[in-house]
Design a protein around this motif. Structure first.
Motif, mmCIF file in Angstrom:
data_model
loop_
_atom_site.group_PDB
_atom_site.id
_atom_site.type_symbol
_atom_site.label_atom_id
_atom_site.label_comp_id
_atom_site.label_asym_id
_atom_site.label_seq_id
_atom_site.Cartn_x
_atom_site.Cartn_y
_atom_site.Cartn_z
ATOM 1 N N TYR A 157 1.806 -14.580 20.338
ATOM 2 C CA TYR A 157 1.108 -14.552 19.048
ATOM 3 C C TYR A 157 0.002 -13.512 19.055
ATOM 4 O O TYR A 157 -0.599 -13.242 20.103
ATOM 5 N N TYR A 163 8.593 -19.400 23.353
ATOM 6 C CA TYR A 163 7.396 -19.303 24.196
ATOM 7 C C TYR A 163 7.157 -20.615 24.927
ATOM 8 O O TYR A 163 7.599 -21.672 24.482
ATOM 9 N N ARG A 218 9.042 -23.637 23.158
ATOM 10 C CA ARG A 218 9.266 -23.717 21.719
ATOM 11 C C ARG A 218 10.418 -22.797 21.381
ATOM 12 O O ARG A 218 10.421 -21.635 21.747
ATOM 13 N N HIS A 256 10.773 -19.799 15.872
ATOM 14 C CA HIS A 256 10.428 -20.403 14.580
ATOM 15 C C HIS A 256 9.400 -19.537 13.871
ATOM 16 O O HIS A 256 8.700 -18.748 14.506
ATOM 17 N N HIS A 305 6.152 -20.009 11.136
ATOM 18 C CA HIS A 305 5.257 -20.968 10.480
ATOM 19 C C HIS A 305 5.025 -20.549 9.023
ATOM 20 O O HIS A 305 4.868 -19.358 8.734
#
Ligand SMILES: [Fe+2]
Length: 207
Positions: free
Chosen positions: A95, A134, A142, A145, A147
């Motif tokens: 991120y 990640y 995870r 995806h 958000h």
């Protein structure tokens, strides 16, 4: 008499709650947690092309895709002027956030965050890359995806995560696994037409 009345009301109560629950699960896009990496670093470039950062010459690394769809209400009528605030990891699973301690590389050409509005017929579209998986804790990952925060005056705000079809990690993902099959289907984009095109329709509820 009292016992009968109690049983009767109990049964009716159960039926009513089942109907309410199944209607909601089918009709409104399920919500999901925000997660820890909502962007906090100001970024001027928040347009619908996440594969380029304004002022920088390069292109984001990874598999470039288009995500598009319609925002609809529970009567399946298009909703225009809905704000879609979306953020995701880069193709390496990192991120653009100071609290992300993952050792995966930063991609300086990946925009990571976009804010747009649904237009005519409630349609929206953006260009991005497939986010990387990640690590989460010691033994979990995870699955890829994106958000979303979705909001418009007069509608229930929706915080959710969009998933991709045919990702092997989906079935092992702690959050994805908690959802029912019908909820998973609503939260998973569809691969459509030519390759790298994903359709994700979003259903929100009037207040
Ligand atoms: Fe995430």
């Amino acid at each position: 008499m009292k016992r009968r009345a109690f049983i009767k009301s109990g049964v009716l109560g159960t039926v009513a709650s089942v109907i309410t629950t199944s209607t909601q699960a089918k009709m409104v896009t399920p919500s999901e947690v925000e997660g820890p990496f909502y962007p906090i670093t100001p970024r001027k470039d928040q347009d619908a092309d996440l594969t380029r950062v304004a002022g920088k010459g390069g292109l984001a690394q990874g598999e470039i895709i288009d995500v598009f769809g319609q925002v609809l209400d529970t009567d399946l009528k298009p909703v225009e002027g809905v704000t879609l605030d979306l953020w995701q990891a880069n193709s390496f699973g990192k991120y653009h956030h100071p609290h992300d301690t993952n050792s995966a590389p930063v991609d300086e050409h990946f925009q990571a965050w976009a804010i747009m509005q649904s237009g005519s017929e409630g349609r929206y579209k953006f260009k991005t890359v497939i986010p990387g998986a990640y690590p989460l804790g010691r033994n979990q990952q995870r699955t890829p995806h994106i958000h979303f925060k979705i909001a418009k005056n007069g509608y229930v705000s929706l915080l959710t995560q969009m998933y991709f079809p045919n990702q092997v990690l989906n079935e092992q993902d702690g959050l994805f696994k908690r959802k029912s099959a019908s909820e998973q289907a609503m939260m998973t984009a569809k691969a459509v037409g030519k390759s790298n095109q994903y359709q994700y329709d979003i259903i929100i509820e009037k207040l």
